[in-house]
Enzyme design. Structure first.
Site, PDB file in Angstrom:
ATOM      1  N   TYR A  44      -6.773  -2.663  -0.173  1.00  0.00           N
ATOM      2  CA  TYR A  44      -6.556  -2.781  -1.620  1.00  0.00           C
ATOM      3  C   TYR A  44      -7.594  -1.951  -2.375  1.00  0.00           C
ATOM      4  CZ  TYR A  44      -6.512  -4.549  -6.356  1.00  0.00           C
ATOM      5  OH  TYR A  44      -6.463  -4.621  -7.717  1.00  0.00           O
ATOM      6  N   ASN A  94     -15.311  -3.830 -10.887  1.00  0.00           N
ATOM      7  CA  ASN A  94     -14.668  -5.104 -10.583  1.00  0.00           C
ATOM      8  C   ASN A  94     -15.716  -6.200 -10.373  1.00  0.00           C
ATOM      9  OD1 ASN A  94     -12.448  -6.360  -7.977  1.00  0.00           O
ATOM     10  ND2 ASN A  94     -12.639  -6.950 -10.109  1.00  0.00           N
ATOM     11  N   GLN A 116     -37.255 -49.062 -39.883  1.00  0.00           N
ATOM     12  CA  GLN A 116     -37.163 -47.972 -38.918  1.00  0.00           C
ATOM     13  C   GLN A 116     -36.672 -46.705 -39.610  1.00  0.00           C
ATOM     14  OE1 GLN A 116     -34.630 -49.802 -36.042  1.00  0.00           O
ATOM     15  NE2 GLN A 116     -32.820 -49.790 -37.342  1.00  0.00           N
ATOM     16  N   ARG A 167     -35.228 -40.880 -35.506  1.00  0.00           N
ATOM     17  CA  ARG A 167     -35.357 -41.959 -34.518  1.00  0.00           C
ATOM     18  C   ARG A 167     -34.552 -41.690 -33.247  1.00  0.00           C
ATOM     19  NH1 ARG A 167     -32.609 -47.066 -35.048  1.00  0.00           N
ATOM     20  NH2 ARG A 167     -32.234 -46.466 -37.211  1.00  0.00           N
ATOM     21  N   ASN A 214     -13.825  -7.424  -5.520  1.00  0.00           N
ATOM     22  CA  ASN A 214     -12.700  -7.632  -4.599  1.00  0.00           C
ATOM     23  C   ASN A 214     -12.113  -6.276  -4.221  1.00  0.00           C
ATOM     24  OD1 ASN A 214     -10.470  -9.185  -3.329  1.00  0.00           O
ATOM     25  ND2 ASN A 214      -9.256  -8.180  -4.913  1.00  0.00           N
ATOM     26  N   LYS A 273     -34.467 -25.283 -52.574  1.00  0.00           N
ATOM     27  CA  LYS A 273     -33.082 -25.641 -52.906  1.00  0.00           C
ATOM     28  C   LYS A 273     -32.104 -24.605 -52.349  1.00  0.00           C
ATOM     29  CE  LYS A 273     -32.063 -27.715 -56.753  1.00  0.00           C
ATOM     30  NZ  LYS A 273     -31.324 -28.919 -56.257  1.00  0.00           N
ATOM     31  N   GLU A 332      -2.171  -8.085 -17.752  1.00  0.00           N
ATOM     32  CA  GLU A 332      -1.897  -7.118 -16.675  1.00  0.00           C
ATOM     33  C   GLU A 332      -0.630  -7.501 -15.911  1.00  0.00           C
ATOM     34  OE1 GLU A 332      -1.826  -5.176 -13.151  1.00  0.00           O
ATOM     35  OE2 GLU A 332      -3.285  -6.781 -12.820  1.00  0.00           O
ATOM     36  N   ASN A 352      -0.340 -10.511 -13.585  1.00  0.00           N
ATOM     37  CA  ASN A 352      -1.185 -10.631 -12.394  1.00  0.00           C
ATOM     38  C   ASN A 352      -2.446 -11.409 -12.751  1.00  0.00           C
ATOM     39  OD1 ASN A 352      -2.312 -10.047  -9.751  1.00  0.00           O
ATOM     40  ND2 ASN A 352      -3.601  -8.534 -10.780  1.00  0.00           N
TER      41      ASN A 352
END
Length: 703
Positions: A98, A248, A336, A342, A372, A444, A472, A475
């Site tokens: 390939y 690739n 708290q 917190r 590949n 501000k 593609e 594929n």
């Protein structure tokens, strides 16, 4: 994967699925990991072996412009050559492979014996990017340099069928700071980053449309690029498989991701430090960092975030002062702090865990073989698979972007409290510090900008990877969108830098306001005390007067009253100070009993003279205290110098960012620019780490 041979059989090691190695990578603290990244980033040489590349090294080469030299390990040469030779031998044997004898992708049914011509055509048809005029459609040089480094590293492992000399040429381009021009868009990162990497191949092969940037930023053609880089061997005529080996792979997506994660890890530590400094200037309650709380939740990111904040707040001069303030009238104050403070460890912790996991995922990717087919010389075969699928990049970047957005949201919530005088425990509205609040609106505009940054950041947080299109001729029907996600995450990092800058400058403004507050309060207390002694201590005949007992309660009023609620006009009858001082004297008069009927012992009759003397003295003393503060000679020193967060404050001041007041011409944005540029140049890293240089990596003991 560890493999041992016994009786002629290949046996898998104890961690065949690599989960153990992945878990081991997360040992130790995030802070230690960041320190190590910084150390690696600053090393002068990056030596590539194919398996040990770090994101910090990618960032160093990307940003360094040739300052970090790239070297290739000679030990890799033999493996690279073996796979290259194997391809040529397979062609000679007539093997059908390939991308060597076949077409590409959905047209792999086509066949040819013209292997070199096939590689040329591959590069040509992949040169499908659009640059337009200007640079807006060109990948930034740092991103391209990152991609080049990563591509060399992955090809060095000897499974790709490419000559070592080509990899050396790419390294030379990096070292000479000659950067190929790659298109910003056009890749789906499966099969790898085909389109952008084809332009790197175009430079190497001398395609006439190929361009490169020089160190001075000018654009040159491939011939000039090679000449400037000193590559005298000439352009490469690609052998079978070499074009495919170059294009690739996932190097562009993972290269950008590496840069992004280097900066994100640092910004995550900054967020922890800013939360601690926020607690200090807001006079928060450090109890939220107690280790037991976080130990019971079990999440390591949360535990570390809390421990970092706990370390900063331990022994803090601000926390000591805040404790005294909270002890006054405790039932009239919130028990708290709000969630933005917190729960900041609970909020930041999971984001840090996501960022760490993404970092390790990308480090695995940049050390992977991701093209590949793969050439397995040992078994004399080509393996057809899909390592070019950049899903780890797309997923990691989507997750990282969500984490960045969450950090930004926390900063915005904290900043909104900081500038709001309903929530900030006595700081002026908008952190304005001028003498006339009607002509000083401080931060501000910055708060509006922060809302804009946060909104854009949250919009960017939407995932990229759920927008896959079949490509593609069906594929490439599923694809990672890795580079797109990396680019969006890079945008998010830039926005988080804007937010971090604005918040940090705001916190330093608050530090200065607390310093001014202390000095003004000290002046007010001294003046009120002196006036009280002169007016309220003695009667007209020199005897001790009942009003002398007012002084202690008058001082309590000053301790309880927010200075900036009256500082612009301290003797105004419409402001709370004079009203409450008068109320103290009135209360004492009401408790004076029958003595109040005698003009010599009446407290009521002292009110007018007390207020008149105070009005004559107090404005002058307040202005004098403010002038001393502005001249750098205040009566009380800035308590930030006694805090572990001081290096960050010092950093802001050393880059030239000053105290913003309405009287000055300089705008907030001008001050932000100084700090932003310094952060982008990495100048905030050492001050950040200095804040934590004494931390032993563990929470305080539970006792």
């Amino acid at each position: 994967m560890e493999v041992s041979k016994e009786n002629g059989l290949c046996l898998q090691g104890r961690d065949p699925l690599n989960w153990g190695a992945a878990a081991a990578e997360l040992q130790g603290s995030h802070l230690d990991e960041v320190k190590k990244m910084v150390e690696e980033f600053r090393r002068p040489v990056v030596k590539l072996e194919g398996v040990k590349l770090k994101i910090s090294q990618v960032a160093a080469v990307a940003f360094g412009g040739g300052a970090s030299a790239v070297e290739l390990a000679e030990s890799a040469r033999a493996g690279v050559k073996a796979s290259s030779d194997w391809v040529l031998e397979s062609v000679d044997k007539g093997t059908d492979s390939y991308g060597v004898t076949t077409g590409f992708g959905a047209t792999s049914h086509r066949r040819t014996k013209q292997g070199g011509a096939l590689q040329k055509e591959l590069i040509k048809f992949l040169n499908a990017g659009i640059f337009g005029s200007g640079n807006s459609n060109t990948l930034p040089s740092a991103a391209t340099r990152a991609a080049m480094l990563v591509r060399i590293n992955t090809l060095l492992q000897g499974y790709s069928g490419i000559r070592f000399e080509i990899l050396k040429a790419i390294a030379t381009l990096l070292n000479k700071n000659i950067t190929p021009c790659l298109p910003l868009r056009g890749t789906i990162t499966a099969s790898g980053d085909l389109v952008p990497l084809s332009y790197l191949a175009g430079i190497l092969t001398g395609r006439p449309n190929s361009k490169a940037r020089t160190p001075n930023g000018s654009t040159v053609d491939a011939t000039t690029a090679f000449r400037l880089a000193g590559i005298s061997s000439g352009f490469f005529d690609l052998q079978p498989k070499e074009g495919l080996a170059l294009v690739n792979g996932t190097a562009v997506g993972s290269g950008v991701a590496s840069i992004v994660l280097f900066e994100t890890n640092i910004l995550a530590v900054m967020a922890e430090l800013l939360s601690a400094l926020f607690c200090e200037v807001m006079q928060g309650k450090p109890e939220f960092t107690d280790h037991l709380t976080h130990k019971l939740k079990h999440h390591p990111g949360q535990i570390e975030a809390a421990a970092v904040m706990e370390h900063i707040l331990e022994g803090s001069s601000y926390m000591k002062m805040a404790k005294k303030l909270h002890e006054m009238d405790p039932l009239q104050k919130p028990k708290q702090d709000r969630y933005a403070l917190r729960t900041s460890p609970q909020w930041l912790g999971p984001q840090i865990e996501v960022i760490r996991a993404a970092t390790k995922s990308i480090e695995r990717e940049i050390n992977s073989v991701n093209d590949n087919p793969l050439i397995d010389v040992s078994r004399n075969k080509a393996l057809h698979g899909g390592n070019f699928q950049g899903t780890p990049i797309g997923v990691s970047m989507d997750n990282t972007r969500l984490a960045i957005a969450a950090i930004g949201k926390l900063m915005f919530a904290q900043f909104s409290e900081l500038v709001n005088d309903f929530y900030n425990n006595g700081l002026p509205s908008n952190l304005s510090s001028g003498r006339n609040p009607s002509l000083d609106y401080g931060f501000k505009g910055a708060e509006i900008a922060m809302a804009s940054y946060c909104s854009e950041l949250q919009a960017l947080a939407n995932p990229v990877t759920n927008h896959v299109q079949s490509a593609e001729q069906h594929n490439q029907d599923v694809n990672s969108l890795g580079l797109i996600s990396s680019r969006k995450t890079a945008e998010a990092v830039d926005i988080l830098k804007l937010m971090s800058t604005t918040f940090l400058v705001g916190l330093c403004q608050a530090v200065d306001l607390r310093h001014l507050e202390e000095n003004l309060k000290n002046a007010v207390k001294n003046t009120v005390s002196q006036v009280a002694k002169r007016v309220l201590t003695m009667g007209v005949n020199g005897e001790l007067h009942p009003s002398r007992f007012c002084e202690k309660d008058l001082i309590k009023v000053i301790d309880r009253e927010y200075v900036f609620a009256y500082a612009d006009d301290p003797c105004s009858s419409t402001y709370p100070l004079m009203q409450k001082l008068r109320a103290v004297i009135v209360e004492h008069a009401l408790n004076n009993g029958v003595k109040e009927k005698d003009s010599n012992t009446s407290i009521f009759q002292k009110i007018s003279s007390f207020e008149n003397e105070l009005k004559a003295a107090l404005p002058k003393e307040v202005e004098a205290a403010r002038a001393e503060f502005e001249n750098g000679s205040p009566a009380i020193e800035n308590r930030i110098k006694d805090c572990r967060s001081y290096p960050l404050y010092k950093f802001v001041k050393e880059v030239g960012s000053g105290f913003l007041t309405g009287e000055k011409v300089v705008s907030p944005g001008e001050e932000f620019d100084k700090v932003f540029n310094a952060i982008c140049e990495g100048k905030a890293i050492d001050p950040m780490l200095d804040c934590l240089k004494e931390w032993n990596g563990a929470p305080l003991p539970i006792c």
